[in-house]
Write an enzyme that holds these catalytic residues in place. Sequence first.
Site, mmCIF file in Angstrom:
data_model
loop_
_atom_site.group_PDB
_atom_site.id
_atom_site.type_symbol
_atom_site.label_atom_id
_atom_site.label_comp_id
_atom_site.label_asym_id
_atom_site.label_seq_id
_atom_site.Cartn_x
_atom_site.Cartn_y
_atom_site.Cartn_z
ATOM 1 N N GLY A 116 0.688 -1.548 0.056
ATOM 2 C CA GLY A 116 0.267 -0.247 -0.037
ATOM 3 C C GLY A 116 0.789 1.210 0.042
ATOM 4 N N GLU A 169 2.154 2.950 -2.369
ATOM 5 C CA GLU A 169 1.595 4.114 -3.513
ATOM 6 C C GLU A 169 0.691 4.657 -2.721
ATOM 7 O OE1 GLU A 169 2.424 0.594 -4.527
ATOM 8 O OE2 GLU A 169 4.035 1.564 -5.166
ATOM 9 N N ASP A 214 10.372 4.185 -7.247
ATOM 10 C CA ASP A 214 10.035 3.012 -6.526
ATOM 11 C C ASP A 214 10.644 2.257 -6.706
ATOM 12 O OD1 ASP A 214 7.622 1.207 -5.966
ATOM 13 O OD2 ASP A 214 6.798 1.316 -7.830
#
Length: 718
Positions: free
Chosen positions: A208, A210, A337
């Site tokens: 989660g 993001e 990321d």
Amino acid sequence: MNIRNWRSWAAPAILAGSALLLSGCGERDVRTAKPEGFAAVDTARISTASAGEEWLTYGGTYDEQRHSKLDSINTSNVSQLGVAWTYDLATNRGVESTPIVVDGVMYVTSAWSVVYALDAKTGAEKWVYDPGVDRAVGVKACCDVVNRGVAVYDGKVFVGVIDGRLEALNAETGQVVWSKVTVDQSRPYTITGAPRVVDGKVLIGNGGAELGVRGYLSAYDTSSGDLVWRFYTVPNPTKQPDGAASDDAFVQVGNVTWGDTGAWTTDGGGGTVWDSIVYDEVNKQIIFGVGNGSPWNRTFRDPAGGDNLFLSSIVAVDAATGAYKWHYQTTPGDNWDYTATQTIILADLPLGEGGAPRRVAMQAPKNGFFYVVDAATGQLISGDAFVPMNWATGIDANGRPIENPAARYSKAPFEQTPGPLGAHNWQPMAFSPDTGLAYIPAQEIPQAYAEDPRFASRPVGWNTGIDFSAGVPPIAPPEVAKMLRSTLKGRLIAWDPVARAPKWTVEHDNAWNGGVLSTAGGLVFQGKLNGDFAAYNAATGEKLWSHPLKSGGASGPGTYMIDGEQYVTITTGWGSAFALAAGFGFDEKVSPSVGKVVTFKLGATGEIADTGLTPVEKTPKAAAFGSLAVISEGGVHYARNCAVCHGPLAISSGVLPDLRWSAITGNAEAWKGVVLDGNLAANGMVSFADYLTPDEAEAIRSYVLAQAHAGAKAEGGN
């Protein structure tokens, strides 16, 4: 198919500073009595099994090498492999599970965390357990509603449920033994990873980052479900103790790497432990990988510009208490990321003094470097690029990447490789002690990064701080999609961690190919994005066999033996992050077909059934409307709210509806009913009324129709 629907009414999530956490982080007695009865698995059995006739844990063994000692199927006879049996999974969404095989029973999961127990020899169904997940939780799942598998221990099957539950099932019947909520369900947490079990503790992380959460790894008692310890990967926003196992780590090394302001103080900071969790038996520690920051863009996450420990790190903690031992950060100050949650493999390599064996941990994370670190200390032994990259030029003497300054992007786009899907994602790699090679499912998927000038944290939605619409024309002709497709590459790399170079490479036609299995038969098995399942010579890379799966083959394969026959098995199904977020990358649109377990053995002659689904009619459902300004505005809102599921440029892979050809685009009220009113929330498409005005939602419809008309001019609707 008899699917049991059962909904947990478990206790609410345990508060971080609760008395239970305070008492749970100390020493505890470890039960050593040997389990008896059905699925009598304990630590000793997993430790000594060595991925032989059974496949007892996610990576085959505690070292997670995904290497089997079975050799009945080998380089001389693999060409005789055929389909022994198949089993339909009750889902048409992504499937990522590696089957666990214990005492002749296969335990496997599909989307929405459904668990299946099958006869491993015949595929006959024994039981099915559906945890009854509210499909609306799908909006919290960054990368499809997938699940990578279960753990089996002491007669129980443990599964992490996508809504944040950890559940223990009776291995023989599928009945629930206990259920615990492991997260604050008001926040956008999910669980997609497979649990690991050791010494009476079941380990589970979450996802989660993001969307905006604070990551951690938890250990629960296998018998009672009580929390034993928890290790947070990001400090408490006030930098005060949580009463958790990680407190000392932040005092020692973590707090100073974070500033006192920024989105991390309200959104959690990220750092979810969503995949790799490894038990190091020699050093009695758990080694796990930590994910990306939240938001991705460090400028918004932490304006102080620190390293932000333990984001994008490999971390080791004491197996009994969760106490911090060491860390190695692969991407300081993560901005892209670049998770370090990818496969971690333990091995003994001739890297000690005079070529003596040295116990190491190996990882090929998203950032494109292959790392070898000392398993006892975390000391970096080597770090080398295994794919082309432009964000860094190497690793310096302090073990830090030598960054390209342009990679710290601003409002101007910087096209970077690897992109956020990584040089290697969740698809597990393998290591063969026979060849000394690590087998990496590698890829090249570039991404243009640019700062989002409209960034503001939202409780549901992607909080990346990245403008995914930067540099994209308002109406993108089909040639743009073809150009993007041409940038995608995939390969299977046999990496020599001692020589620090590839031994051989197999080039694939596309990115996002499957996980890897190596065997003592001199074979390496891998599924491909196009649905082929192939076997290669582990020493040379020569392709020796392949079979069409008629569906996606991204999962990590497994192998086992029953009654003297060796089987090779894989779960199939279209879906996961690439299928949702990179529809332009599919040469042919796929159908949302039902996933399967497909199992092979020598001499078998079975068939894999066709999907039989009707192709979608690729025609716009209404006339184009709206000015160029409206279409452009719609493109921005589409990129911010829709692209991660329905694909950039409104081009879907086919797993989820391609909005260009959707009937609801032809009617403003129907569109509003889905996008704003939540008429399809039961299918996972929740209302976006809190984030889009009616005019913005209609602008998105204008953009999608513009893309539909542009696409309809090309052959095949693209």
